[in-house]
Write an enzyme that holds these catalytic residues in place. Structure first.
Site, PDB file in Angstrom:
ATOM      1  N   SER A 196      -9.509   1.097   3.112  1.00 14.90           N
ATOM      2  CA  SER A 196      -8.689   1.913   2.235  1.00 14.90           C
ATOM      3  C   SER A 196      -7.599   1.134   1.499  1.00 14.90           C
ATOM      4  CB  SER A 196      -8.049   3.035   3.043  1.00 14.90           C
ATOM      5  OG  SER A 196      -7.184   2.481   4.026  1.00 14.90           O
ATOM      6  N   SER A 241      -9.555  -1.400   7.138  1.00 11.82           N
ATOM      7  CA  SER A 241      -8.985  -1.174   5.808  1.00 11.82           C
ATOM      8  C   SER A 241      -8.287  -2.358   5.153  1.00 11.82           C
ATOM      9  CB  SER A 241      -8.007  -0.008   5.853  1.00 11.82           C
ATOM     10  OG  SER A 241      -8.735   1.176   5.744  1.00 11.82           O
ATOM     11  N   LYS A 300       0.871  -1.185   0.000  1.00 12.68           N
ATOM     12  CA  LYS A 300       0.000   0.000   0.000  1.00 12.68           C
ATOM     13  C   LYS A 300       0.902   1.227   0.000  1.00 12.68           C
ATOM     14  CE  LYS A 300      -3.909   1.564   2.921  1.00 12.68           C
ATOM     15  NZ  LYS A 300      -4.703   1.194   4.124  1.00 12.68           N
TER      16      LYS A 300
HETATM   17  N1  GLN Z   1     -13.003   2.907   6.450  1.00 11.85           N
HETATM   18  C1  GLN Z   1     -12.447   3.268   7.714  1.00 11.85           C
HETATM   19  C2  GLN Z   1     -12.219   4.757   7.761  1.00 11.85           C
HETATM   20  O1  GLN Z   1     -12.507   5.394   6.801  1.00 11.85           O
HETATM   21  C3  GLN Z   1     -11.203   2.505   7.969  1.00 11.85           C
HETATM   22  C4  GLN Z   1      -9.983   3.124   7.419  1.00 11.85           C
HETATM   23  C5  GLN Z   1      -8.755   2.370   7.750  1.00 11.85           C
HETATM   24  O2  GLN Z   1      -8.811   1.306   8.370  1.00 11.85           O
HETATM   25  N2  GLN Z   1      -7.621   2.935   7.388  1.00 11.85           N
HETATM   26  O3  GLN Z   1     -11.762   5.291   8.746  1.00 11.85           O
END
Ligand code: GLN
Length: 472
Positions: free
Chosen positions: A150, A174, A75
């Site tokens: 994400s 994420s 990532k």
């Molecule tokens: N979707 C969650 C958020 O927007 C998780 C994001 C993440 O785990 N980086 O905060």
């Protein structure tokens, strides 16, 4: 299920393929799948050179790493000394890191080969990879749908066959949610199992590093390498990750979290989850229906605590130290203000504002402090459940992958997709999403298995049994 990683390393050691061939193939598939936009950058020259060095080691009979010749992607919030590290945000557009994150160092030391960087929601804020400053990633199964996020690019890179594993980060889901949306395994370890050194910080009290893979066994192989203390990250526990080789030793007690198979959850998601519970029962597990009443507050807690932490972490992106600076800015305040205005996505700005608000002196007690107290109550509820249960089961997300653009105008709707992944994050617990069939349109559905703190090896072992049951 058969480990893809073991297949590759065994074939390389047996001389049936080479690291060079593996890298070439990964790059070829990356090119063929370019329209999915899983990757922001690929490293042809670097990766082929590394492959040739590794092939020379094989030929000379030198000691080989555990991931010999296995291509992977990270990532783009992992610092890598090759290429750029953008966190998919404009403010880091041209940023070149002088170092590798600890996770990257450890993988490279085992002869894995980094072939590229994967797309994400800018600074990992989001659940669809639509908040990337470089455009969204498309779902690997249905390209009119979101990849999840994400770590959407990492999940799609694995699901579309570019690489056997990818690194992701998980703050509130994420790794698990994009894993579930694309039909691959996404594993979030216990908080503090893997060093976060060199990963662009989002919320320091829930951020973890973990792999996306095609099998639970591959998650074990990669995690065994990544786990362990690191002088650069004081939150990492002393080594406790010892992979288990036996299948479930005793009759496990599995708690189904009823709050997450209730109204508002997609019918097919509910059906697959309950069917899995039945099959686990037939396989000898004891199934209990349990409730987590604090779960209904988990999103409210998360969207106070996490913006608070990330607003502090993002303060360092000031147009001076890293990345892009607005050229028109005539004084120091404008350098900060205009660079940050150019460089952050709307979702980043929304969270910075919420975080600054809940930490401000008049509101700290009412929001931040209260949220932390509520978080403790949630943790207590989990602890109580684990007095009777070995593992907890629920869906990974309330729905399969939604359409691109479907939730972009409504942040609250987008946040609801995190309802099931956020609670274990707030409690620091290990959790893994394993593929659990599809809905009537063929879209992947994930089952989330949650373990007790530090029982990562047990949880992964259980995940392997669940895979067998799902695939039987
Ligand atoms: N979707 C969650 C958020 O927007 C998780 C994001 C993440 O785990 N980086 O905060």
């Amino acid at each position: 299920m058969q480990s893809k990683i073991e297949q590759i390393t065994a074939n390389i050691k047996a001389g049936k393929t080479t690291a060079h061939e593996q890298v070439e193939q990964a790059l070829k598939i990356a090119k063929e799948k370019e329209s999915l936009h899983a990757l922001l950058e690929t490293f042809e020259d670097y990766a082929l050179k590394r492959a040739d060095e590794i092939d020379a080691k094989v030929k000379n009979g030198e000691k080989l790493g555990r991931l010999v010749g296995v291509p992977y992607v990270a990532k783009d919030n992992f610092l890598t000394s090759v290429g750029h590290t953008t966190a998919a945000a404009k403010i880091l557009d041209n940023f070149e890191s002088p170092i590798d994150a600890t996770a990257i160092q450890k993988l490279n030391a085992e002869d894995a080969i980094l072939i590229g960087k994967a797309n994400l929601d800018a600074f990992a804020h989001g659940g669809s990879t639509e908040n990337s400053a470089y455009g969204p990633t498309h779902n690997a199964v249905d390209n009119t749908r979101v990849a999840g996020g994400s770590s959407g690019g990492s999940a799609v890179a694995v699901a579309s066959g570019i690489v056997p594993f990818a690194l992701g980060s998980d703050t509130g889901g994420s790794i698990r949610q994009p894993g579930s949306f694309n039909g691959v395994v996404g594993y979030k370890p216990t908080y503090g199992m893997i060093s976060r050194y060199g990963v662009v910080a989002m919320a320091s009290s829930t951020d973890v590093v973990g792999p996306l893979t095609t099998t639970a066994q591959d998650a074990v192989i990669v995690s065994d390498i990544l786990a362990g203390q690191d002088g650069h990250d004081g939150t990492v526990h002393p080594d406790y990750f010892k992979p288990q080789t036996t299948t479930v030793k005793k009759k496990s007690v599995i708690g189904i979290i009823d709050d997450f198979v209730s109204d508002g959850v997609d019918e097919d998601v509910k059906k697959n989850t309950l069917e899995l519970a039945d099959k686990l029962g037939q396989a000898g597990c004891e199934i209990k229906h349990v409730s987590l009443p604090m779960a209904k507050y988990a999103l409210a807690i998360y969207y106070i605590v996490v913006p608070a932490e990330l607003s502090s972490n993002l303060a360092r992106f000031d147009g001076i130290r890293y990345g892009v600076r607005n050229k028109e800015a005539g004084n120091i305040d404008d350098v900060y203000g205009m660079s940050r205005n150019d460089g952050f996505m709307p979702e980043n700005k929304r969270r910075i504002m919420i975080g600054s608000y809940v930490l401000s002196s008049g509101f700290y007690d009412a929001y931040y402090l209260k949220a932390q107290k509520a978080r403790t109550l949630l943790i207590n509820e989990f602890n109580k459940l684990f007095e009777d249960c070995d593992y907890l089961l629920c869906p990974t997300a309330p729905t399969p992958a939604f359409k691109l653009g479907e939730n972009t105008d409504d942040p609250l709707k987008m946040y609801l997709a995190d309802a099931m992944t956020v609670p274990p994050s707030l409690a620091g617990l290990p959790a893994i999403s394993v593929p659990n069939g599809t809905d009537e349109n063929g879209l992947p559905i994930g089952a989330q298995l949650i373990g007790q703190m530090k029982d990562d090896a047990g949880l992964l072992n259980f995940a392997e049994s669940v895979e067998d049951i799902v695939n039987a």
